[in-house]
Design a protein around this motif. Structure first.
Motif, short mmCIF file in Angstrom:
data_model
loop_
_atom_site.label_atom_id
_atom_site.label_comp_id
_atom_site.label_asym_id
_atom_site.label_seq_id
_atom_site.Cartn_x
_atom_site.Cartn_y
_atom_site.Cartn_z
N TYR A 226 0.85 -1.19 0.00
CA TYR A 226 0.00 0.00 0.00
C TYR A 226 0.88 1.24 0.00
O TYR A 226 2.11 1.15 0.18
CB TYR A 226 -0.94 0.00 1.21
N LEU A 227 0.27 2.39 -0.21
CA LEU A 227 0.99 3.66 -0.26
C LEU A 227 0.45 4.61 0.81
O LEU A 227 -0.56 4.34 1.46
CB LEU A 227 0.83 4.30 -1.64
N LEU A 228 1.12 5.73 0.97
CA LEU A 228 0.64 6.74 1.91
C LEU A 228 -0.77 7.22 1.54
O LEU A 228 -1.57 7.56 2.42
CB LEU A 228 1.60 7.93 1.94
N ALA A 229 -1.09 7.22 0.24
CA ALA A 229 -2.43 7.63 -0.18
C ALA A 229 -3.49 6.69 0.37
O ALA A 229 -4.61 7.13 0.71
CB ALA A 229 -2.50 7.67 -1.71
N ASP A 230 -3.16 5.40 0.48
CA ASP A 230 -4.11 4.45 1.06
C ASP A 230 -4.29 4.71 2.56
O ASP A 230 -5.40 4.58 3.09
CB ASP A 230 -3.61 3.01 0.85
N ILE B 202 6.24 4.42 2.64
CA ILE B 202 6.83 5.75 2.52
C ILE B 202 7.74 5.82 1.30
O ILE B 202 7.66 6.75 0.48
CB ILE B 202 7.62 6.12 3.79
N GLN B 203 8.63 4.83 1.19
CA GLN B 203 9.62 4.86 0.12
C GLN B 203 9.01 4.64 -1.26
O GLN B 203 9.55 5.12 -2.26
CB GLN B 203 10.69 3.79 0.39
N ALA B 204 7.88 3.93 -1.31
CA ALA B 204 7.23 3.66 -2.60
C ALA B 204 6.31 4.79 -3.05
O ALA B 204 5.95 4.86 -4.22
CB ALA B 204 6.44 2.35 -2.52
N SER B 205 5.94 5.68 -2.14
CA SER B 205 5.00 6.75 -2.48
C SER B 205 5.70 7.87 -3.25
O SER B 205 6.88 8.14 -3.03
CB SER B 205 4.36 7.31 -1.20
N PRO B 206 4.97 8.53 -4.13
CA PRO B 206 5.59 9.58 -4.97
C PRO B 206 5.88 10.86 -4.20
O PRO B 206 5.37 11.09 -3.10
CB PRO B 206 4.53 9.81 -6.05
#
Length: 301
Positions: free
Chosen positions: A90-94, A220-224
């Motif tokens: 998942y990402l920070l947006a999720d 965190i690291q995968a989020s844009p």
């Protein structure tokens, strides 16, 4: 405390303050549970009339735990090397979506939002993606997601990778000792080991999940990079950072304030990656002052 089933995710939360108070959502940082918010900060906000909502982010505390293979030390180090190597469920947006879903569950149309560290990143993303749900934004010791600003001091990387991929000690006393020492590495000169021991013990009694921390770090690291989105934020914003921060270098706070139009930047010289006792009253004051700017905006419309 109570939980909310929000689609496939269960989020644990706690509310303090009057039922008719203006909602204020507090979002904690990497691996930190809702019990990590210092009582004086909660009390200070409640005394100013806010209905304070704290939550356990997914993978931490009593909220949903992600299933599947555990992240390895190599996974974490590769994620730090370059965003394209970061593989996350998942990402920070999720995670920002979890917060909005919680507001929906509580029938809250909009709230003031305060985030610390990763919580600041979530709060920023929430404001970018759901601007009508945020009355004001306070981003504390966080960054923009750009790898040019607010990175981790290189000396901390090996320790972080080891801590997050090491199984939790079965002995509660040893788990408490490790927790207290881990926070000491990133705290400033006002570090209170006794206070931290109480918080760590409360977290242990609820549920410590080191692998959840690793999963959050990968998110965190995968989020844009949020910089383009931050430039679109129009709600009153205050950015707070410590000049001694080594986990999120001070350039992260500076870049955040530069990106958000009209934001206020507050830098404390004796603050690291913590919420130091002598500064808590001032932090509350800054949050309340920023929230009051939103009231002015509302009254002028």
């Amino acid at each position: 405390m109570t939980s909310a089933q929000l689609g496939d995710v269960t989020i644990e939360f706690e509310i303090d303050g009057p039922d008719d108070g203006i909602p204020m959502l507090l979002v904690m940082g990497l691996g930190a549970q809702l019990v990590a918010w210092p009582t004086p900060i909660i009390d200070g906000l409640v005394e100013n009339g806010f209905r304070v909502i704290r939550m356990d982010n997914r993978d931490i505390g009593l909220s949903t735990k992600t299933q599947g293979p555990a992240p390895t030390r190599a996974d974490l180090l590769k994620a730090f090397a370059h965003r394209r190597y970061a593989q996350s469920d998942y990402l920070l947006a999720d995670m920002a979506g979890d917060a909005v879903a919680l507001l929906d569950h509580l029938d809250i149309e909009a709230a003031h939002v305060v985030g610390v560290s990763m919580g600041g990143m979530i709060a920023q993303q929430l404001t970018i993606d759901h601007p009508t749900r945020v009355l004001s934004l306070c981003s504390i010791m966080s960054n923009t997601g750009s790898r040019l600003h607010g990175t981790v001091a290189p000396k901390l990387l090996p320790t972080m990778a080891m801590t997050m991929t090491t199984p939790r000690p079965t002995d509660p006393d040893e788990a408490e000792r490790r927790g207290v020492e881990s926070f000491r590495l990133i705290a400033g000169p006002h570090y209170d080991a006794d206070e931290m021991a109480v918080m760590v013990r409360r977290a242990i009694d609820r549920d410590i999940n080191p692998l959840g921390t690793a999963r959050q770090l990968l998110a965190i690291q995968a989020s844009p990079d949020r910089t383009p989105g931050l430039r679109t934020i129009t709600v009153p914003t205050v950015v707070i950072h410590g000049l001694l921060d080594q986990l999120v270098l001070p350039s992260g706070g500076i870049a955040t304030a530069r990106a958000i139009p009209g934001s206020r930047l507050v830098m404390f010289p004796d603050m690291a990656h913590d919420l130091p006792g002598p500064r808590r009253a001032e932090i509350v004051e800054e949050i309340v002052r920023n929230a009051a700017r939103a009231k002015v905006c509302v009254s002028q419309d």
